[in-house]
Design an enzyme around this catalytic site. Structure first.
Site, short mmCIF file in Angstrom:
data_model
loop_
_atom_site.label_atom_id
_atom_site.label_comp_id
_atom_site.label_asym_id
_atom_site.label_seq_id
_atom_site.Cartn_x
_atom_site.Cartn_y
_atom_site.Cartn_z
N HIS A 38 -30.84 -16.02 -12.06
CA HIS A 38 -30.90 -15.85 -13.13
C HIS A 38 -32.26 -17.05 -14.16
O HIS A 38 -32.29 -17.91 -13.14
CB HIS A 38 -29.25 -16.35 -14.07
N GLU A 105 -30.13 -7.76 -16.88
CA GLU A 105 -29.95 -7.91 -17.73
C GLU A 105 -31.32 -8.57 -18.81
O GLU A 105 -31.96 -9.72 -18.11
CB GLU A 105 -29.51 -9.06 -18.10
#
Length: 319
Positions: A38, A105
């Site tokens: 991430h 995302e």
């Protein structure tokens, strides 16, 4: 034989402490590890987000464990760079590395300033990226003009054997789609019937390779402490798609999670102080057909969880 691994959560744990954790995981009997990838945590309470690829080189060197990473090529990462990263780690540590590829995302990808595409566009982009990455790992020179652009790319350092490119999915439809191209499937814990449908969809569509499951859990010596840890760290992670795909910042997640209760968190995280209960749940996942389980204790302190599960849960599951 089933594999029980540990999940290295870069969103929650400083990379030095995370390296200590995977060393300890090996010492107490875990078989493998996997890593998130991430740019941003899901919550300010989580508080970290190191670059997975730098850390993976250190983790593979510091242990004998096989490792995987979940990556979203196409926006934050150009697929040729992802292929180079996969190729380098797999060449240095043969047979010990795999990569799961997903559509990503917005919380990680918006940093490029490019528009966040619709889900169907992201899926088409991912499929293009998969073909580029696979061709590069197979030694081809690649040029491609589509949702991603590649100009005469070639990997000069490659492994002898291409590592698995795994499909990351949370829906039955995506699991079925992954069967077209993936060397295996990874998903996250969900109700038993949903997981059964995902397994069946992937296998019935011809899906090959191992089935992997990431298991979110919270353990502490008392139920109250396990609930507190889960609510503090994971209440921003209870929202299904498209919410979890489309929010852009940790502050956005914290805002919408302000009213989330511990009971709601317990719907997506296995919360228990009972180690035998955790062992029963893991055996149930293996019975569904998952060959590899990756345990993610959602608390930031990993050592008590690793020692308790190494002593009590892993032997119980394996017996």
């Amino acid at each position: 034989m089933s594999v029980i691994g540990v999940h290295a959560s870069h969103e929650q744990v400083h990379p030095r402490a995370l390296l200590d954790a995977v060393r300890l995981a090996q010492d107490v009997g875990f078989d493998a590890a996997m890593s998130s990838d991430h740019f941003s945590p899901w919550s300010a309470n989580q508080g970290q987000s190191a670059l997975a690829w730098s850390w993976l080189g250190a983790a593979l060197q510091a242990t004998d464990l096989p490792f995987g990473v979940v990556n979203a090529p196409g926006q934050r990462y150009h697929p040729a760079i992802v292929a180079q990263g996969i190729g380098t780690l797999a060449a240095m540590y043969p047979g010990r590395f795999w990569a799961a590829l997903g559509t990503g995302e917005a919380s990680n990808e918006h940093i490029t300033g490019d528009p966040w595409p619709r889900k169907e566009v992201r899926s088409r982009r991912l499929r293009e990226c998969v073909e580029v990455i696979r061709a590069l790992l197979d030694g081809e020179e690649v040029s491609h003009d589509g949702l991603v652009t590649v100009d005469r790319a070639r990997l000069w350092t490659r492994p002898d054997t291409r590592p698995d490119l795994v499909g990351a999915a949370v829906s039955v439809e995506t699991a079925r789609w992954c069967a077209e191209w993936a060397d295996g499937l990874i998903t996250v814990n969900a109700p038993e019937e949903h997981l059964r449908r995902m397994v069946d969809a992937y296998r019935d569509a011809g899906g090959r390779g191992p089935l992997r499951l990431q298991v979110h859990l919270s353990w502490a010596p008392s139920r109250d402490e396990a609930e507190r840890l889960a609510h503090e760290q994971w209440r921003t992670n209870v929202f299904p798609p498209p919410v979890c795909w489309d929010l852009e910042t940790a502050e956005h997640f914290d805002a919408i999670a302000a009213g989330v209760t511990p009971e709601r968190v317990a719907e997506v995280v296995h919360v228990s102080a009972d180690l035998s209960r955790h062992a029963d749940l893991l055996r149930g996942y293996l019975d569904l057909g998952f060959e590899e389980l990756y345990l993610h204790h959602v608390g930031r302190e990993q050592e008590p969880f690793l020692r308790a599960f190494g002593e009590h849960v892993l032997p119980a599951v394996r017996s």
